[in-house]
Design a protein around this motif. Sequence first.
Motif, PDB file in Angstrom:
ATOM      1  N   PHE A   4       0.749  -0.673   0.191  1.00 25.33           N
ATOM      2  CA  PHE A   4      -0.068   0.054  -0.181  1.00 25.33           C
ATOM      3  C   PHE A   4       0.897   1.412  -0.625  1.00 25.33           C
ATOM      4  N   GLY A   5       0.847   2.098  -1.000  1.00 20.28           N
ATOM      5  CA  GLY A   5       1.303   3.445  -0.541  1.00 20.28           C
ATOM      6  C   GLY A   5       2.797   3.699  -0.940  1.00 20.28           C
ATOM      7  N   ALA A   6       3.579   3.653  -0.328  1.00 20.83           N
ATOM      8  CA  ALA A   6       4.365   4.383  -0.599  1.00 20.83           C
ATOM      9  C   ALA A   6       5.695   2.946   0.111  1.00 20.83           C
ATOM     10  N   GLU A   7       4.757   2.367  -0.059  1.00 19.41           N
ATOM     11  CA  GLU A   7       5.768   0.711   0.499  1.00 19.41           C
ATOM     12  C   GLU A   7       5.619  -1.044  -0.162  1.00 19.41           C
TER      13      GLU A   7
ATOM     14  N   ALA B 229       0.793   6.414  -2.984  1.00 18.43           N
ATOM     15  CA  ALA B 229       1.928   6.942  -2.809  1.00 18.43           C
ATOM     16  C   ALA B 229       1.709   8.453  -3.041  1.00 18.43           C
ATOM     17  N   ASP B 230       1.060   9.048  -3.373  1.00 15.41           N
ATOM     18  CA  ASP B 230       1.060  10.709  -4.079  1.00 15.41           C
ATOM     19  C   ASP B 230       0.541  11.476  -2.849  1.00 15.41           C
ATOM     20  N   THR B 231      -0.290  10.517  -2.557  1.00 11.55           N
ATOM     21  CA  THR B 231      -0.586  11.769  -1.070  1.00 11.55           C
ATOM     22  C   THR B 231      -0.028  11.161  -0.175  1.00 11.55           C
ATOM     23  N   SER B 232       1.455  10.097   0.067  1.00 15.79           N
ATOM     24  CA  SER B 232       1.819   9.389   0.661  1.00 15.79           C
ATOM     25  C   SER B 232       2.655  10.781   2.142  1.00 15.79           C
ATOM     26  N   SER B 233       3.054  10.429   3.183  1.00 15.98           N
ATOM     27  CA  SER B 233       3.869  11.692   3.707  1.00 15.98           C
ATOM     28  C   SER B 233       5.383  11.437   3.799  1.00 15.98           C
ATOM     29  N   VAL B 234       5.209  10.288   3.196  1.00 23.62           N
ATOM     30  CA  VAL B 234       7.409  10.148   2.651  1.00 23.62           C
ATOM     31  C   VAL B 234       7.488  11.064   1.335  1.00 23.62           C
ATOM     32  N   LYS B 235       6.669  11.446   0.781  1.00 19.78           N
ATOM     33  CA  LYS B 235       6.754  11.761  -0.482  1.00 19.78           C
ATOM     34  C   LYS B 235       7.394  12.327  -1.247  1.00 19.78           C
TER      35      LYS B 235
END
Length: 722
Positions: free
Chosen positions: A279-282, A319-325
């Motif tokens: 999910f997301g950034a991972e 991933a576009d709205t992830s906190s680590v973007k």
Amino acid sequence: MAPPYSNGYGYPSSGLPPSSSPSYDYGYRSNNHNTNNAELSSICDDILSGVRVMLEQLWGYINGPGRQMAWSLAMKGAYQLKRNLTRRRLLSFPHLLVVLWMLVMLWGERWVFASRVRSCDWDHWEDWPVGATPHRLIFVADPQIIDPHSYPGRPWPLNPLTVLITDNYMRRSYRQLQQVLHPDTVFFLGDLFDGGREWKTATGDFNDPKWAKGHRPAEEQKHLKEWHRKYGDDFWLREYGRFGKIFYDPWNIGGVFPSAGQRGRKLISSLPGNHDLGFGAEVKVPARHRFSAYFGETNRVDVIGNHTFVSVDTVSLSADTSSVKDQVDLQPIYGPAQEFLKGVKATKRRAVQKEVRFWRGDVEDLTFEQKVEDIENADFSNLPTLDPGENAPDFPTILLTHVPLHRDPGTPCGPLREHWPPAKPPKGQAGPVIPDHRNAISVSGGYQYQNVLNLDDSIKLIKSIGNVIHAFSGDDHDYCEVVHTPEQENVREITVKSLSMAMGVPTPGFQMVSLYNPIDAQGNPLPGTPKTTLQTHLCLLSQQLSTFMTYAVLGVLSVLILIVRAFLVPILNLQPFALDPIHHSPSAVLPIFKAKTEADENGSARDIKPTSSGTSSSKFPSARVSSARTRGQSISNRPVSPNSNAKGGKWGWGQNSSGNGRGPRIEIRRDAYYDEWKPVTRGPGRRRNGNMLEIVGREAWTTCWRVVWMVLGFFAWLAYKG
């Protein structure tokens, strides 16, 4: 004095040292080589000789004692089978109880699935005008087939049993879905596997990024090295084949041809879930490439039943709205989904026009003018296209996403949610209680999951796609129906129940959708078209836990009934189920006859005085005097020398003090010896020397064991057949 073949200096007669004589050197090597070959040949001969001796001994054993033992076992088995195949035995009470168990298991493992699916038949809930030909579609969410990632600490016998039971549950449900409902289209809403994101690909880096170290739960972290060592691309491919056996192989059960007025049948399983990719950034990009290679493009547009279905890989889009973007380049993760959304409206229009051309009978593909032009002067501004522009007719659009759209915390999911029913509204309130946190999907997230999308992602989806009248999602495993806020264009969304019995929801299910949108030759709705072109129905399957509870209750009752029957056997003289043990002939070591007289050390005979009337001093329990031919033996009249000791030793086999061979002898009666310990039946249920508790215990054990192994064998056969 030197030997005759030597010149006196230890060299050959040629007078040259061995090193100077090529022929001698070669001869030495050849001799050494022959010696090694001889030793190797000797070793091989010894091995072959040993093997030959072993085979001869084995063959001798097989032809001798082995054959006798096999024949003895076969005869015993045949005799025991003959005793069990009697009419009285076959129609006994324990076997009738086994028949009851078989009927119950057929209901729990077969018939209940057909009954539940049959109750959801389209005719029970569809409400279309007379003569309508709707397109019938089914959503299947979160099958999430069990694998080593599901229960990493579960021991070996239990884990394969869990896989077998859960696979059979989904297989039986899905087969009935195809056989009874005959859907035109089946959509899967992600999470096809449970640990798909964990199994390495053939190429690509599959390790967690440095910035994500420590994100895994401790329970997963301690198994990570084992997973990477044991489970790779080959394992994933086997899991893909397993998924296909459950859901692809039964596809033709639903029929090759679609229902009336439909273009064709489709099965679409390309929407990924967080258990498939992360999910997301991972998100694991190599895992996504593998997933799309085998299941199809993760972002796609399909026109089905005059409705446009838009599937979006929202686990990657997040991933576009992830906190680590801002710290990590995540464009390879969310880039494809963003590019798809930028051109999705044009893609929708082209798909609609292609469908309209099909129904008009036109050529679906574009026709290009064939001419030769100079590349420098060629005009690319007016290329043929299926996109008629923004004012072209558009079909009602349905958004498909694995992760549900955003909603405020505590937004109730309605009365069909199984985890918790809606809170009872206070007196005088007509609407539902808001917020209702127990009845709602939790707005939260964690490692490799997020229960709902971010608000920005939800708005981007709906605005980019346009004309979204309905949305369907998965991930939560339970049913949830909400109408979103005007900010999200009041889209109605249904989160579909999981089909699996292992996802924490007692009653699995699937979502049925009926589509009816008649159009004209340009793609516009016909006059009289229903205002609502989509109808849905939740189909609930059987509760496997309730089925197992039924088995448990019936098992306890069966044991109690068999124990009660065992007590009644000696009391009411019932016919016992337990067979009498098989008595074999006595060993040849024990004597059959004992001489009436015994010889002393000098060869003279003396009489054996009985200790009491009618009995002898022998340790055998019963004997009788025989003066002539006795049962089973012949008496020899050959005289015996008084100076010779008979072959029987002190027993004096065939010995007579008078030498006439006709002296009386004691016969050890077989029936008397064995009747002391063999119970004799007297009446159908009572034994002469048998203890009542022994009879009850033996009857209870025999009947319970017979029912248990036959019931378990039938259950194993049902599980094997799927």
